[in-house]
Design a protein around this motif. Structure first.
Motif, PDB file in Angstrom:
ATOM      1  N   LYS A  54       0.823  -1.217   0.000  1.00 42.22           N
ATOM      2  CA  LYS A  54       0.000   0.000   0.000  1.00 42.22           C
ATOM      3  C   LYS A  54       0.854   1.263   0.000  1.00 42.22           C
ATOM      4  O   LYS A  54       0.641   2.173  -0.808  1.00 42.22           O
ATOM      5  CB  LYS A  54      -0.941   0.016   1.228  1.00 42.22           C
ATOM      6  CG  LYS A  54      -1.826  -1.209   1.339  1.00 42.22           C
ATOM      7  CD  LYS A  54      -2.752  -1.125   2.536  1.00 42.22           C
ATOM      8  CE  LYS A  54      -2.057  -1.043   3.888  1.00 42.22           C
ATOM      9  NZ  LYS A  54      -1.260  -2.236   4.243  1.00 42.22           N
ATOM     10  N   SER A  55       1.827   1.323   0.899  1.00 41.30           N
ATOM     11  CA  SER A  55       2.673   2.531   0.972  1.00 41.30           C
ATOM     12  C   SER A  55       3.497   2.686  -0.294  1.00 41.30           C
ATOM     13  O   SER A  55       3.638   3.792  -0.825  1.00 41.30           O
ATOM     14  CB  SER A  55       3.619   2.458   2.178  1.00 41.30           C
ATOM     15  OG  SER A  55       2.891   2.491   3.377  1.00 41.30           O
ATOM     16  N   THR A  56       4.013   1.583  -0.784  1.00 45.02           N
ATOM     17  CA  THR A  56       4.827   1.634  -2.001  1.00 45.02           C
ATOM     18  C   THR A  56       3.987   2.147  -3.170  1.00 45.02           C
ATOM     19  O   THR A  56       4.447   2.978  -3.965  1.00 45.02           O
ATOM     20  CB  THR A  56       5.400   0.231  -2.310  1.00 45.02           C
ATOM     21  OG1 THR A  56       6.132  -0.221  -1.166  1.00 45.02           O
ATOM     22  CG2 THR A  56       6.309   0.263  -3.518  1.00 45.02           C
ATOM     23  N   PHE A  90      -2.677  10.171   1.346  1.00 40.81           N
ATOM     24  CA  PHE A  90      -2.566   9.994   2.797  1.00 40.81           C
ATOM     25  C   PHE A  90      -2.119   8.562   3.084  1.00 40.81           C
ATOM     26  O   PHE A  90      -2.764   7.613   2.658  1.00 40.81           O
ATOM     27  CB  PHE A  90      -3.937  10.198   3.465  1.00 40.81           C
ATOM     28  CG  PHE A  90      -4.512  11.574   3.338  1.00 40.81           C
ATOM     29  CD1 PHE A  90      -4.349  12.511   4.350  1.00 40.81           C
ATOM     30  CD2 PHE A  90      -5.233  11.931   2.210  1.00 40.81           C
ATOM     31  CE1 PHE A  90      -4.898  13.786   4.240  1.00 40.81           C
ATOM     32  CE2 PHE A  90      -5.792  13.201   2.095  1.00 40.81           C
ATOM     33  CZ  PHE A  90      -5.622  14.135   3.106  1.00 40.81           C
ATOM     34  N   ASP A  91      -1.005   8.415   3.813  1.00 42.83           N
ATOM     35  CA  ASP A  91      -0.551   7.070   4.169  1.00 42.83           C
ATOM     36  C   ASP A  91      -0.784   6.821   5.659  1.00 42.83           C
ATOM     37  O   ASP A  91      -0.009   7.254   6.501  1.00 42.83           O
ATOM     38  CB  ASP A  91       0.931   6.892   3.814  1.00 42.83           C
ATOM     39  CG  ASP A  91       1.356   5.433   3.874  1.00 42.83           C
ATOM     40  OD1 ASP A  91       0.525   4.571   4.260  1.00 42.83           O
ATOM     41  OD2 ASP A  91       2.519   5.141   3.542  1.00 42.83           O
ATOM     42  N   GLU A  92      -1.841   6.135   5.965  1.00 42.96           N
ATOM     43  CA  GLU A  92      -2.223   5.827   7.345  1.00 42.96           C
ATOM     44  C   GLU A  92      -2.123   7.058   8.251  1.00 42.96           C
ATOM     45  O   GLU A  92      -1.407   7.041   9.251  1.00 42.96           O
ATOM     46  CB  GLU A  92      -1.345   4.695   7.900  1.00 42.96           C
ATOM     47  CG  GLU A  92      -1.504   3.414   7.118  1.00 42.96           C
ATOM     48  CD  GLU A  92      -0.992   2.188   7.886  1.00 42.96           C
ATOM     49  OE1 GLU A  92      -1.073   2.216   9.134  1.00 42.96           O
ATOM     50  OE2 GLU A  92      -0.543   1.247   7.251  1.00 42.96           O
ATOM     51  N   PRO A  93      -2.848   8.105   7.912  1.00 45.62           N
ATOM     52  CA  PRO A  93      -2.698   9.375   8.630  1.00 45.62           C
ATOM     53  C   PRO A  93      -3.116   9.322  10.101  1.00 45.62           C
ATOM     54  O   PRO A  93      -2.719  10.193  10.862  1.00 45.62           O
ATOM     55  CB  PRO A  93      -3.621  10.328   7.853  1.00 45.62           C
ATOM     56  CG  PRO A  93      -4.630   9.437   7.207  1.00 45.62           C
ATOM     57  CD  PRO A  93      -3.868   8.187   6.848  1.00 45.62           C
TER      58      PRO A  93
END
Ligand code: ADP
Ligand code: MG
Length: 240
Positions: free
Chosen positions: A40-42, A160-163
């Protein structure tokens, strides 16, 4: 607004993204969910070239950002990003955090950047903290500053990455509320999140990633009520 075609990303021998194809329309809010380590982050980081794709093509608006001629710094001006751990500049005040990039990168006049900065801090409910340093803010406040800072560049897209993953439970809501009101302004948003209630309520679509592949792409009502794949079913059983 965003088009992704057969996106692959490897780190050495580890293939983390195995051919992802999708589009995100202007004004759409897309929640990206999936197990830890699924990529997901990648995926998100490829969308603003914080990671360089190994293969595949990405367009933001009309510009192909994977084209070798593309100016990465220019792309990032149009794509705002908010991280799990805020990444505020610790030695700058809240207002300086928000005005830094518009002044330095866009060459905006200081007074104009500050007026806009105060406006954005009002939107996230923090104008009274303009002269405070990040270390004196709560996690929820820091994240709201990070959102204001990203918005200060007038991005076309917000990632947004796991904000809310690093926040104490009582602060999650204030950040989700800010994101929800941003969604209502028509901002195009891609959000990696474990907040299933938020995804269900605010997202137009859910992308479910597992093992570097896009397993499901569906409206939240459909995804949460009747996930098609076994992998998504198992994931949701663990989450809910
Ligand atoms: P998620 O955000 O879904 O938890 P990530 O995209 O962070 O997943 O990571 C997917 C996989 O890629 C994991 O196995 C992770 O260890 C690996 N990975 C991520 N970034 C790097 C990197 N810079 N170098 C090597 N491996 C990485
Ligand atoms: Mg991640």
């Amino acid at each position: 607004m965003i088009k992704v075609e057969d996106l692959h990303k490897s780190f050495g021998k580890l293939e983390v993204l195995k051919g992802i194809t999708t589009t995100i329309k202007q004004g759409e809010v897309v929640a990206i969910i999936g197990p830890s380590g699924s990529g997901k982050s990648t995926f998100l980081r490829c969308l603003n070239l914080l990671e360089e794709p190994t293969k595949g093509r990405i367009w933001i608006g009309n510009e192909e950002i994977t084209d070798k001629k593309t100016n990465i710094m220019e792309v990032r001006q149009h794509v705002g990003m908010v991280f799990q751990h805020f990444h505020l500049f610790p030695h700058m005040t809240v207002l300086e955090n928000v005005t830094y990039a518009p002044i330095k990168v866009k060459g905006m006049a200081k007074a104009e950047a500050e007026a806009k900065g105060i406006e954005l801090l009002k939107k996230v409910g923090l104008e009274q903290k303009a002269d405070e340093y990040p270390s004196r803010l709560s996690g929820g406040q820091k994240q709201r500053v990070a959102i204001a800072r990203a918005l200060a560049m007038s991005p076309d897209v917000m990632l947004f990455d796991e904000p809310t993953s690093a926040l104490d439970p009582e602060m999650v809501k204030e950040v989700l509320e800010v994101m929800k009101s941003l969604a209502h302004t028509g901002m195009t948003m891609a959000i990696v999140t474990h907040e299933m209630g938020f995804a269900r309520e605010v997202a137009d679509r859910v992308l479910f990633l597992d093992g570097g592949q896009l397993i499901e792409d569906a409206p939240p009502q459909q995804f949460f009520a009747s996930p098609k794949s076994k992998r998504a079913q198992e994931f949701l059983e663990k989450m809910l």
